[in-house]
Design a protein around this motif. Structure first.
Motif, PDB file in Angstrom:
ATOM      1  N   LEU A  25       0.880  -1.320  -0.056  1.00 31.53           N
ATOM      2  CA  LEU A  25      -0.177  -0.070   0.129  1.00 31.53           C
ATOM      3  C   LEU A  25       0.913   1.194  -0.024  1.00 31.53           C
ATOM      4  CD1 LEU A  25      -2.529  -1.057   2.495  1.00 31.53           C
ATOM      5  CD2 LEU A  25      -3.079  -0.954   0.137  1.00 31.53           C
ATOM      6  N   LEU A  26       1.945   1.186   0.428  1.00 30.76           N
ATOM      7  CA  LEU A  26       2.989   2.325   0.609  1.00 30.76           C
ATOM      8  C   LEU A  26       4.181   1.981   0.121  1.00 30.76           C
ATOM      9  CD1 LEU A  26       2.678   5.194   2.004  1.00 30.76           C
ATOM     10  CD2 LEU A  26       3.227   3.972   4.195  1.00 30.76           C
ATOM     11  N   GLU A  27       4.769   2.959  -0.494  1.00 31.27           N
ATOM     12  CA  GLU A  27       6.144   2.767  -1.088  1.00 31.27           C
ATOM     13  C   GLU A  27       7.244   3.629  -0.438  1.00 31.27           C
ATOM     14  OE1 GLU A  27       6.198   2.953  -5.450  1.00 31.27           O
ATOM     15  OE2 GLU A  27       4.400   1.295  -5.377  1.00 31.27           O
ATOM     16  N   VAL A  48      -5.473   8.338   3.026  1.00 33.37           N
ATOM     17  CA  VAL A  48      -6.459   7.628   2.049  1.00 33.37           C
ATOM     18  C   VAL A  48      -6.560   6.227   2.498  1.00 33.37           C
ATOM     19  CG1 VAL A  48      -6.748   6.619  -0.401  1.00 33.37           C
ATOM     20  CG2 VAL A  48      -6.127   8.903   0.090  1.00 33.37           C
ATOM     21  N   ILE A  49      -5.444   5.391   3.008  1.00 32.74           N
ATOM     22  CA  ILE A  49      -5.474   4.106   3.457  1.00 32.74           C
ATOM     23  C   ILE A  49      -6.230   4.232   4.806  1.00 32.74           C
ATOM     24  CG2 ILE A  49      -4.046   2.382   4.722  1.00 32.74           C
ATOM     25  CD1 ILE A  49      -1.644   3.342   2.385  1.00 32.74           C
ATOM     26  N   ILE A  65      -7.845  -0.656  -5.233  1.00 29.20           N
ATOM     27  CA  ILE A  65      -8.086   0.566  -5.428  1.00 29.20           C
ATOM     28  C   ILE A  65      -7.423   1.746  -4.703  1.00 29.20           C
ATOM     29  CG2 ILE A  65     -10.785  -0.292  -5.271  1.00 29.20           C
ATOM     30  CD1 ILE A  65     -11.122   1.147  -2.669  1.00 29.20           C
ATOM     31  N   ILE A  66      -6.410   1.717  -4.372  1.00 27.68           N
ATOM     32  CA  ILE A  66      -5.632   2.612  -3.631  1.00 27.68           C
ATOM     33  C   ILE A  66      -5.205   3.715  -4.772  1.00 27.68           C
ATOM     34  CG2 ILE A  66      -3.215   1.382  -4.226  1.00 27.68           C
ATOM     35  CD1 ILE A  66      -4.286   3.542  -1.106  1.00 27.68           C
ATOM     36  N   ASP A  67      -5.123   3.450  -6.090  1.00 28.39           N
ATOM     37  CA  ASP A  67      -4.715   4.392  -6.880  1.00 28.39           C
ATOM     38  C   ASP A  67      -5.992   5.119  -7.737  1.00 28.39           C
ATOM     39  OD1 ASP A  67      -1.878   4.335  -6.634  1.00 28.39           O
ATOM     40  OD2 ASP A  67      -1.909   2.564  -7.797  1.00 28.39           O
ATOM     41  N   CYS A  68      -7.297   4.707  -7.151  1.00 31.07           N
ATOM     42  CA  CYS A  68      -8.390   5.299  -7.805  1.00 31.07           C
ATOM     43  C   CYS A  68      -8.397   6.508  -6.932  1.00 31.07           C
ATOM     44  CB  CYS A  68      -9.527   4.463  -7.372  1.00 31.07           C
ATOM     45  SG  CYS A  68      -9.463   2.883  -8.419  1.00 31.07           S
ATOM     46  N   PRO A  69      -9.395   7.470  -7.657  1.00 21.56           N
ATOM     47  CA  PRO A  69      -9.737   8.800  -6.957  1.00 21.56           C
ATOM     48  C   PRO A  69     -10.690   8.591  -5.731  1.00 21.56           C
ATOM     49  CG  PRO A  69     -10.021   8.970  -9.378  1.00 21.56           C
ATOM     50  CD  PRO A  69      -9.707   7.693  -9.050  1.00 21.56           C
ATOM     51  N   PRO A  78     -15.065   8.282  -7.890  1.00 16.37           N
ATOM     52  CA  PRO A  78     -14.255   7.081  -7.792  1.00 16.37           C
ATOM     53  C   PRO A  78     -14.313   6.354  -9.200  1.00 16.37           C
ATOM     54  CG  PRO A  78     -16.104   6.698  -6.542  1.00 16.37           C
ATOM     55  CD  PRO A  78     -16.309   8.018  -6.871  1.00 16.37           C
ATOM     56  N   CYS A  79     -13.286   5.495  -9.197  1.00 14.37           N
ATOM     57  CA  CYS A  79     -13.021   4.774 -10.590  1.00 14.37           C
ATOM     58  C   CYS A  79     -14.120   3.518 -10.258  1.00 14.37           C
ATOM     59  CB  CYS A  79     -11.533   4.190 -10.683  1.00 14.37           C
ATOM     60  SG  CYS A  79     -10.995   3.140  -9.366  1.00 14.37           S
ATOM     61  N   GLU A  80     -14.330   2.678 -11.359  1.00 12.50           N
ATOM     62  CA  GLU A  80     -15.261   1.674 -11.120  1.00 12.50           C
ATOM     63  C   GLU A  80     -14.791   0.468 -10.024  1.00 12.50           C
ATOM     64  OE1 GLU A  80     -17.405  -1.625 -14.051  1.00 12.50           O
ATOM     65  OE2 GLU A  80     -16.331   0.016 -15.195  1.00 12.50           O
ATOM     66  N   LYS A  81     -13.599   0.183 -10.124  1.00 16.09           N
ATOM     67  CA  LYS A  81     -13.242  -0.544  -8.970  1.00 16.09           C
ATOM     68  C   LYS A  81     -13.410  -0.108  -7.613  1.00 16.09           C
ATOM     69  CE  LYS A  81      -8.758  -2.097 -11.078  1.00 16.09           C
ATOM     70  NZ  LYS A  81      -7.575  -2.333 -10.797  1.00 16.09           N
TER      71      LYS A  81
END
Length: 124
Positions: A25-27, A48-49, A65-69, A78-81
């Motif tokens: 989730l985090l880099e 966000v997390i 979904i972490i990279d979705c708005p 938000p994205c569909e996912k």
């Protein structure tokens, strides 16, 4: 910034931040001394997390979904996912509520019967 500074900025424990990183989730990048180095966007990502965890999503679901708005009023949807994850979680929550309501009713009846042993419906 190091992990302690990220922890201070977000209010999230160092242990949790390491867990988020382990779950993808985090880099961070590793410095020559082996320490983690997080960039400034990590602060928002941790928030966000935390938002998603607060919605009851698991880290496995969040990875998807972490990279979705994020669903915020007056911003793009938000994205569909993400929407699918929200809908799935809502169904799970509604099922849990139904189970808890049934359990509450059974407990209320049990307590009533113990507290009123001589009560029977339809007595004159």
């Amino acid at each position: 910034m190091n992990i302690s500074k990220l922890s201070n900025k977000t209010g999230v424990s160092v242990r949790s931040l390491r867990y988020y990183e382990a779950k993808g989730l985090l880099e961070s990048e590793r410095l020559e001394n082996g320490y983690r180095n997080f960039h400034e966007p990590a602060v928002d990502r941790v928030k966000v997390i935390q938002l998603y965890l607060g919605l009851g999503l698991s880290t496995k679901e969040i990875v998807q979904i972490i990279d979705c708005p994020v669903l915020v009023p007056d911003q793009q949807p938000p994205c569909e996912k993400a929407m699918n994850a929200y809908k799935t979680k809502l169904v799970e929550v509604e099922k849990q509520i139904e189970i808890l309501q049934t359990l509450r009713l059974h407990l209320q009846q049990l307590i009533f019967n113990f507290e009123n042993p001589n009560f029977s419906e339809g007595t004159e």
